[in-house]
Design a protein around this motif. Structure first.
Motif, mmCIF file in Angstrom:
data_model
loop_
_atom_site.group_PDB
_atom_site.id
_atom_site.type_symbol
_atom_site.label_atom_id
_atom_site.label_comp_id
_atom_site.label_asym_id
_atom_site.label_seq_id
_atom_site.Cartn_x
_atom_site.Cartn_y
_atom_site.Cartn_z
ATOM 1 N N SER A 2 0.822 -1.328 0.013
ATOM 2 C CA SER A 2 0.081 0.007 -0.038
ATOM 3 C C SER A 2 0.722 1.260 -0.097
ATOM 4 N N GLY A 3 0.180 2.374 -0.176
ATOM 5 C CA GLY A 3 0.913 3.640 -0.445
ATOM 6 C C GLY A 3 1.328 4.060 -1.706
ATOM 7 N N GLU A 108 6.644 6.587 3.537
ATOM 8 C CA GLU A 108 6.027 6.839 5.030
ATOM 9 C C GLU A 108 5.429 8.158 5.264
ATOM 10 N N ALA A 111 2.193 9.822 3.913
ATOM 11 C CA ALA A 111 0.615 9.576 4.420
ATOM 12 C C ALA A 111 0.017 10.969 4.687
ATOM 13 N N ASP A 112 0.845 11.881 4.972
ATOM 14 C CA ASP A 112 0.259 13.463 5.124
ATOM 15 C C ASP A 112 0.091 13.989 3.874
#
Length: 361
Positions: A2-3, A108, A111-112
């Protein structure tokens, strides 16, 4: 996984770095979070391009492209941006290798949704096997590495450092690409600051954008023997002054020198004090480090003054291109079809966003 998908762009220009280029690509291919693709952009060197195409002809996730713009690092990066398919575009120097979790830490942070760019920590690998005694850590940016004075952890910054950085692809839609005429052009005078200018321009275009450095996203950058000498140190600090004059011309001195003022008034005096203390305690290199800091400041200031005067007289023109992101690069831009002189139109995306005048090198 994911991401966001991440495309990695590595710009290369010389066969002298052949083994380094292969090591850089290998470090991307073994990431704990796989890249969607690795884009090798070759800067007007048909022999190197052909050799890399043969090397990676069976590697579907590695694409070799010709720099479709003017010679230099900025246009090479813009070529990679235009060809990238990932939501995130990461940049790795061709003489560096990334640690296994490099892309994981980058991803990571995104995500913001406010985060528009994330940089990492670049560690020098000295050709001699150790740091020269006289070389101050406060000036590791001279060899393209993270320097003493940057805050630790994941922190908000004015700009990321281009050899270990990533951007949302949408950031280039908002601000345009890397300005040509500021950054490096092969073996010419080692100018820089193109990523600083882009990041300031991005923050102006998107005032809510967050730019970060995460020091867990680590790469190891090779420092050749020639760059371990004071002559290169002096040349590079002078070139930095010239580059800062260009940035100030583009975005204004207030923003263009905001971080540099803090660096010069806090970080460097502390470095001089440490060097002098070490000299008093008879520790190796203390006086040399203190002297190098003073020399570096004076040389950079001299470059800035020369660059400012040239800018006022109307120096070299540089351009900020609009990069057509997420597009498929035509066959002639991949280095497999058209002759070199026919490839230039593909480099400009949708044409220059702005033309400004500044200092030449």
């Amino acid at each position: 996984m994911s991401g966001p998908d991440v495309s990695v762009v590595i710009c290369a220009y010389t066969e002298d770095r052949w083994e380094d280029i292969l090591a850089a690509v290998s470090s991307v291919r073994v990431q704990s979070r796989p890249a969607r693709e690795t884009l090798l952009v070759v800067d007007h060197n048909a022999s190197l391009r052909d050799r890399l195409e043969r090397e990676y002809k069976d590697a579907g996730e590695v694409r070799v492209l010709a720099n479709a713009g003017p010679r230099g690092l900025s246009a090479g990066r813009n070529t990679g941006i235009a060809a990238a398919r990932g939501e995130i575009v990461a940049f790795l120097d061709d003489d560096a290798v990334a640690q296994r979790d490099w892309l994981r830490y980058f991803a990571e942070a995104y995500a913001d949704p406010r985060v528009a760019a994330v940089g990492g920590r670049t560690v020098p690998v000295w050709a001699s096997g150790r740091r020269p005694h006289w070389f101050p850590e406060e000036f590791d940016w001279v060899v393209g590495c993270t320097y003493r004075g940057l805050p630790p952890g994941r922190v908000r910054v004015r700009n990321v450092l281009g050899g270990n950085a990533s951007f949302r692809r949408s950031a280039f839609d908002a601000a345009g690409g890397f300005a040509t005429g500021i950054g490096r052009d092969g073996d010419k005078r080692p100018l820089g600051c193109e990523e600083t200018e882009l990041c300031i321009r991005l923050s102006r275009a998107r005032p809510d954008a967050v730019l970060l450095i995460d020091d867990r996203a680590v790469i190891h950058h090779r420092v050749p023997e020639a760059r371990e000498h004071f002559r290169y140190f002096r040349t590079r600090t002078y070139a930095e002054g010239l580059s800062k004059a260009l940035v100030a011309r583009s975005v204004g001195a207030d923003k263009g020198l905001e971080s540099e003022r803090r660096y010069a008034t806090r970080v460097l005096p502390a470095g001089v004090a440490r060097g002098l203390r070490d000299a008093v305690l008879a520790r190796p290199g203390g006086a040399g480090r203190a002297g190098a800091i003073v020399a570096g400041v004076l040389t950079a200031a001299g470059g800035y003054l020369v660059g400012t005067v040239r800018a006022r007289r109307g120096g070299t023109t540089f351009q900020v291109p609009e990069v057509a992101t997420g597009t498929t690069v035509p066959e002639e831009a991949t280095g497999t079809g058209a002759p070199e002189e026919e490839k230039a139109p593909a480099a400009t995306g949708r044409g220059p966003r702005a033309v400004r005048e500044g200092a030449g090198s």
